[in-house]
Design a protein around this motif. Structure first.
Motif, mmCIF file in Angstrom:
data_model
loop_
_atom_site.group_PDB
_atom_site.id
_atom_site.type_symbol
_atom_site.label_atom_id
_atom_site.label_comp_id
_atom_site.label_asym_id
_atom_site.label_seq_id
_atom_site.Cartn_x
_atom_site.Cartn_y
_atom_site.Cartn_z
ATOM 1 N N VAL A 280 0.682 -0.996 -0.058
ATOM 2 C CA VAL A 280 -0.009 0.125 -0.255
ATOM 3 C C VAL A 280 0.583 1.126 0.323
ATOM 4 C CG1 VAL A 280 -2.157 -0.813 1.248
ATOM 5 C CG2 VAL A 280 -0.034 -0.376 2.259
ATOM 6 N N ALA A 281 1.956 1.234 -0.701
ATOM 7 C CA ALA A 281 3.039 2.398 -1.005
ATOM 8 C C ALA A 281 2.429 3.755 -1.584
ATOM 9 C CB ALA A 281 3.916 2.132 -1.890
ATOM 10 N N PRO A 282 2.958 4.836 -1.570
ATOM 11 C CA PRO A 282 2.044 5.736 -1.494
ATOM 12 C C PRO A 282 2.166 6.252 -3.178
ATOM 13 C CG PRO A 282 4.088 5.700 0.505
ATOM 14 C CD PRO A 282 3.792 4.699 -0.744
ATOM 15 N N ALA A 283 1.124 6.839 -3.382
ATOM 16 C CA ALA A 283 0.803 7.145 -4.662
ATOM 17 C C ALA A 283 1.549 6.952 -5.273
ATOM 18 C CB ALA A 283 -0.458 7.370 -5.322
ATOM 19 N N GLY A 284 2.691 8.215 -5.736
ATOM 20 C CA GLY A 284 3.483 8.415 -6.453
ATOM 21 C C GLY A 284 4.653 8.058 -6.670
ATOM 22 N N GLY A 285 4.329 6.499 -5.709
ATOM 23 C CA GLY A 285 6.165 5.598 -5.659
ATOM 24 C C GLY A 285 7.107 5.758 -5.410
ATOM 25 N N GLY A 286 8.489 4.999 -6.083
ATOM 26 C CA GLY A 286 9.334 5.197 -5.445
ATOM 27 C C GLY A 286 10.543 4.238 -6.013
ATOM 28 N N GLU A 287 11.401 4.583 -5.145
ATOM 29 C CA GLU A 287 12.672 3.366 -5.436
ATOM 30 C C GLU A 287 13.868 3.189 -3.637
ATOM 31 O OE1 GLU A 287 15.199 2.837 -8.628
ATOM 32 O OE2 GLU A 287 16.734 3.203 -7.471
ATOM 33 N N ILE A 288 13.357 2.479 -3.543
ATOM 34 C CA ILE A 288 14.682 2.618 -2.152
ATOM 35 C C ILE A 288 15.708 1.219 -1.910
ATOM 36 C CG2 ILE A 288 12.636 0.836 -0.650
ATOM 37 C CD1 ILE A 288 12.966 2.531 0.977
ATOM 38 N N ILE A 289 16.758 1.310 -1.412
ATOM 39 C CA ILE A 289 17.589 0.195 -1.002
ATOM 40 C C ILE A 289 17.571 0.484 0.190
ATOM 41 C CG2 ILE A 289 19.864 0.040 -1.076
ATOM 42 C CD1 ILE A 289 20.498 1.019 -3.794
ATOM 43 N N VAL A 290 17.498 -0.487 1.132
ATOM 44 C CA VAL A 290 17.243 -1.413 1.872
ATOM 45 C C VAL A 290 18.323 -2.270 2.813
ATOM 46 C CG1 VAL A 290 14.844 -0.306 2.639
ATOM 47 C CG2 VAL A 290 15.591 -2.879 2.020
ATOM 48 N N ASN A 291 18.767 -2.267 3.866
ATOM 49 C CA ASN A 291 20.013 -3.275 3.768
ATOM 50 C C ASN A 291 18.774 -4.057 5.575
ATOM 51 O OD1 ASN A 291 22.446 -2.775 3.054
ATOM 52 N ND2 ASN A 291 22.100 -0.799 2.887
ATOM 53 N N PHE A 292 19.491 -4.830 5.663
ATOM 54 C CA PHE A 292 18.963 -5.336 7.028
ATOM 55 C C PHE A 292 20.119 -6.629 7.593
ATOM 56 C CE2 PHE A 292 16.253 -6.936 3.066
ATOM 57 C CZ PHE A 292 16.655 -8.233 3.407
ATOM 58 N N THR A 293 19.209 -7.326 8.750
ATOM 59 C CA THR A 293 19.606 -8.663 9.223
ATOM 60 C C THR A 293 19.006 -10.148 9.494
ATOM 61 O OG1 THR A 293 19.310 -8.106 11.430
ATOM 62 C CG2 THR A 293 22.030 -7.455 10.385
ATOM 63 N N ILE A 294 19.165 -10.705 9.424
ATOM 64 C CA ILE A 294 18.309 -12.316 9.743
ATOM 65 C C ILE A 294 18.334 -12.695 10.792
ATOM 66 C CG2 ILE A 294 17.408 -13.937 8.588
ATOM 67 C CD1 ILE A 294 17.018 -12.096 7.000
ATOM 68 N N ASP A 295 17.245 -12.950 11.946
ATOM 69 C CA ASP A 295 17.540 -13.408 13.055
ATOM 70 C C ASP A 295 16.983 -15.351 12.874
ATOM 71 O OD1 ASP A 295 14.464 -14.151 12.846
ATOM 72 O OD2 ASP A 295 13.981 -12.419 14.388
ATOM 73 N N LYS A 296 16.845 -15.641 14.384
ATOM 74 C CA LYS A 296 17.377 -16.950 14.139
ATOM 75 C C LYS A 296 15.973 -17.661 13.337
ATOM 76 C CE LYS A 296 15.415 -16.933 19.468
ATOM 77 N NZ LYS A 296 16.228 -18.253 20.553
ATOM 78 N N ASN A 297 15.167 -16.626 13.646
ATOM 79 C CA ASN A 297 13.722 -17.680 13.288
ATOM 80 C C ASN A 297 13.025 -16.808 11.299
ATOM 81 O OD1 ASN A 297 12.853 -18.191 16.054
ATOM 82 N ND2 ASN A 297 11.915 -16.475 16.384
ATOM 83 N N GLY A 298 14.569 -16.225 11.258
ATOM 84 C CA GLY A 298 13.981 -16.478 9.362
ATOM 85 C C GLY A 298 13.357 -14.242 9.041
ATOM 86 N N VAL A 299 13.067 -13.832 10.239
ATOM 87 C CA VAL A 299 12.833 -12.598 10.241
ATOM 88 C C VAL A 299 13.487 -11.278 9.863
ATOM 89 C CG1 VAL A 299 11.141 -10.725 11.301
ATOM 90 C CG2 VAL A 299 10.725 -13.476 12.133
ATOM 91 N N SER A 300 12.808 -10.570 9.041
ATOM 92 C CA SER A 300 14.494 -9.732 9.410
ATOM 93 C C SER A 300 14.193 -8.708 10.200
ATOM 94 C CB SER A 300 14.038 -8.796 8.155
ATOM 95 O OG SER A 300 12.718 -8.171 7.584
ATOM 96 N N THR A 301 15.566 -7.916 10.647
ATOM 97 C CA THR A 301 15.503 -7.185 11.598
ATOM 98 C C THR A 301 16.539 -5.571 11.251
ATOM 99 O OG1 THR A 301 16.993 -8.563 12.482
ATOM 100 C CG2 THR A 301 14.981 -8.442 13.360
ATOM 101 N N ASN A 302 16.670 -4.911 11.893
ATOM 102 C CA ASN A 302 17.678 -3.588 11.777
ATOM 103 C C ASN A 302 17.660 -3.722 10.476
ATOM 104 O OD1 ASN A 302 18.325 -4.583 14.289
ATOM 105 N ND2 ASN A 302 19.790 -5.834 14.048
#
Length: 235
Positions: free
Chosen positions: A152-174
């Motif tokens: 449900v991103a903003p109507a104007g759209g856009g591009e983003i680059i993200v960094n994250f880590t994976i916890d022991k449960n396979g969920v993205s954090t940080n």
């Protein structure tokens, strides 16, 4: 073949006037032709024959030879016609197969052209491998389908680059973003990553592109057209 049935040969055979080789040849022919054997036996049983009887017997032998030749010719021409018919049938089937494949191949190509003309108006994701080893457990295709269904991103759209880590449960954090993206775009990206499919690996780096929604950006809306328009604008 007519010479093989000359009564003179039968006469010489009965009276021992032939060589061993000639007698053997005549006996071999008699084994293959019962009529010839009958003629030899009949000639042997008679003490003698007059000229008229000899002529009649010779005529019967000649007719036998002619009938045999005619039968062989008829069989030859029958097989010849069958061979020609079979060849024509194979050529006809081959021609039909070529026309069939040509027709449906052309149809498939036209369908592909229409599909390629459809506009791209979907969320797309690109893994940047230089930033980590994380991959969705269910595969990139399932992950991208999730983004398109839940975004449900903003109507104007856009591009983003993200960094994250994976916890022991396979969920993205940080989760953090590079540069200074729109805050609402960043918040939506964080929500999608935290609530989406599980991950495997230790850390990841993604580039996500959210499309502009038609109707909110007039310039972009003018570019996006339904497939049936084929690039023709209505004035």
């Amino acid at each position: 073949m007519e010479n093989n049935y000359q009564l003179s040969r039968i006469h010489n055979y009965i009276h021992g006037l032939m060589s061993k080789e000639e007698m053997f040849q005549l006996e071999r022919e008699a084994l293959e032709d019962p009529f010839l054997q009958d003629a030899i036996d009949g000639y042997r049983l008679q003490n003698g024959v007059d000229a008229r009887q000899l002529s009649l017997l010779q005529q019967r032998l000649n007719r036998r030879v002619e009938d045999t030749v005619a039968t062989r010719h008829a069989q030859y021409f029958t097989w010849q016609r069958l061979a020609i018919g079979a060849t024509a049938g194979v050529l006809f089937v081959t021609l039909l197969a070529l026309l069939y494949f040509k027709h449906f191949s052309g149809k498939a190509e036209r369908t592909t052209d229409v599909e390629l003309s459809e506009p791209e108006n979907r969320v797309s994701v690109q893994p940047l491998l230089d930033g980590g080893d994380a991959t969705p457990r269910e595969g990139w295709k399932i992950f991208e389908q999730y983004l398109n269904q839940k975004s449900v991103a903003p109507a104007g759209g856009g591009e983003i680059i993200v960094n994250f880590t994976i916890d022991k449960n396979g969920v993205s954090t940080n989760i953090s973003a590079e540069g200074q993206p729109d805050q609402s775009l960043f918040n939506e990206t964080v929500r999608l990553l935290q609530n989406g499919p599980k991950w495997q690996g230790t850390k990841g780096r993604l580039k996500i592109v959210f499309p502009v929604k038609a109707g909110n950006n007039p310039a972009q809306a003018a570019v996006i057209k339904p497939p049936h328009c084929f690039g023709i604008e209505k004035k």
